[in-house]
Write a protein that holds these residues in place. Sequence first.
Motif, short mmCIF file in Angstrom:
data_model
loop_
_atom_site.label_atom_id
_atom_site.label_comp_id
_atom_site.label_asym_id
_atom_site.label_seq_id
_atom_site.Cartn_x
_atom_site.Cartn_y
_atom_site.Cartn_z
N ARG A 98 0.83 -1.21 0.00
CA ARG A 98 0.00 0.00 0.00
C ARG A 98 0.86 1.26 0.00
O ARG A 98 0.61 2.21 -0.74
CB ARG A 98 -0.90 -0.02 1.24
N GLY A 99 1.91 1.26 0.83
CA GLY A 99 2.78 2.42 0.91
C GLY A 99 3.55 2.67 -0.37
O GLY A 99 3.72 3.81 -0.81
N LEU A 100 4.02 1.58 -1.01
CA LEU A 100 4.74 1.73 -2.28
C LEU A 100 3.83 2.30 -3.36
O LEU A 100 4.25 3.16 -4.15
CB LEU A 100 5.30 0.38 -2.72
N LYS A 101 2.57 1.83 -3.39
CA LYS A 101 1.62 2.36 -4.38
C LYS A 101 1.37 3.84 -4.15
O LYS A 101 1.32 4.64 -5.10
CB LYS A 101 0.31 1.58 -4.32
N ARG A 102 1.22 4.22 -2.89
CA ARG A 102 0.97 5.64 -2.57
C ARG A 102 2.18 6.49 -2.90
O ARG A 102 2.06 7.58 -3.46
CB ARG A 102 0.59 5.78 -1.09
N PHE A 103 3.37 5.98 -2.58
CA PHE A 103 4.61 6.70 -2.88
C PHE A 103 4.76 6.94 -4.37
O PHE A 103 5.19 8.02 -4.81
CB PHE A 103 5.80 5.88 -2.35
N SER A 104 4.37 5.95 -5.18
CA SER A 104 4.58 6.02 -6.63
C SER A 104 3.77 7.13 -7.28
O SER A 104 4.10 7.58 -8.39
CB SER A 104 4.26 4.68 -7.29
N THR A 105 2.69 7.59 -6.64
CA THR A 105 1.88 8.66 -7.23
C THR A 105 2.62 9.99 -7.23
O THR A 105 2.33 10.87 -8.04
CB THR A 105 0.55 8.83 -6.47
#
Length: 348
Positions: free
Chosen positions: A36-43
């Motif tokens: 979840r954190g990686l997906k949010r970071f990627s934005t």
Amino acid sequence: MDIAIEYEHGKYIEFDGDEITYFLGVNHEIKWKLYRGLKRFSTGKNLSDFEENVYGDDGIVIKCDDKKMKAKDLPIYFLDCRESFLEQYRYSKGSMVQKYIDSMEDDFQVNRQIESINDDFLKLEVGLQNRFSQVLTHVSPIIKPLTYKEMIKYFLELSYYENDIPYPVEMMDISMLVDDYCRLLKAELIRAQKKTWFCISNPSAFISKSIFPQFIESLKKIGKETGLLHIFIMSDDYFVFPFKGQDIPNTVILYDSYQQLPDYGNLVESLARYYPNEVEFNESDLTRSLYRIIPYIGWKTNTNEVYLKPKDMILLKVTSQLLNCFSPIKCTELEDELSELERKFLLS
């Protein structure tokens, strides 16, 4: 490369990794928070007030060799379902197909063909003007020249062919997508020249076990050829995969705590010290057994019963002790293949 990923405010997973890293084990919550954190970071977007309650006001911190990374410098691709494959084949912002198609805007041959089309447009314009002049004195038609971006916007459709019949990309089987997906990814890595992460979550849920090993080998090959790709695989359950001894140091086990495994030689030495009797390990057999028992390290249920082969049960208990993760485990069957010392060890 030393990597640290913040999955909650002040809480990190730290590990060493360059080519591929497996996140396995019973702690599904941390795996989910990590993904979840990686997906949010990627934005690359600023956190909302609510999100700052989770990650802190300094954002989601990812460090590579102590260097704090920014989303624009670390592209991350995700696969967690069939749809996540397909979205890379749509001409939409940020997709690999979109980047690949846009990259051809300056292609010499493409521009020559567009010039040829515009020459035909000019001939058509002259013909229309002659027709207009027969009726109208002051109004004359003009056809605007075509640009690459306009052609893509108004005329582009993506499809695939089966028995010479075109179908929408959305109808494709994933097995038909894998090879082209890898080619698209490689083209994007070469174009962007940025270190890129590729995250796969629970692969057994959406990609067949016959295709997945081939897919990973293709990704590894891309990583070796470009030096730009790091693969992350997260799984909540055991998945069929031809693990090798070299995969062991690339594995992070998540339980009450977490631990990155040492290389094969050091692991064997450690296991031998805890094993109930003298043993000689076969690398292939031990590796297969190890990845079968990892999903049960730290596993707790009402009965604490684990249904594994007796030899796997031995390895599970030894590995749990080695990791200082003493889970109450009941062995349901003790077969004759166990030595007396092994039987007593399991029952102790």
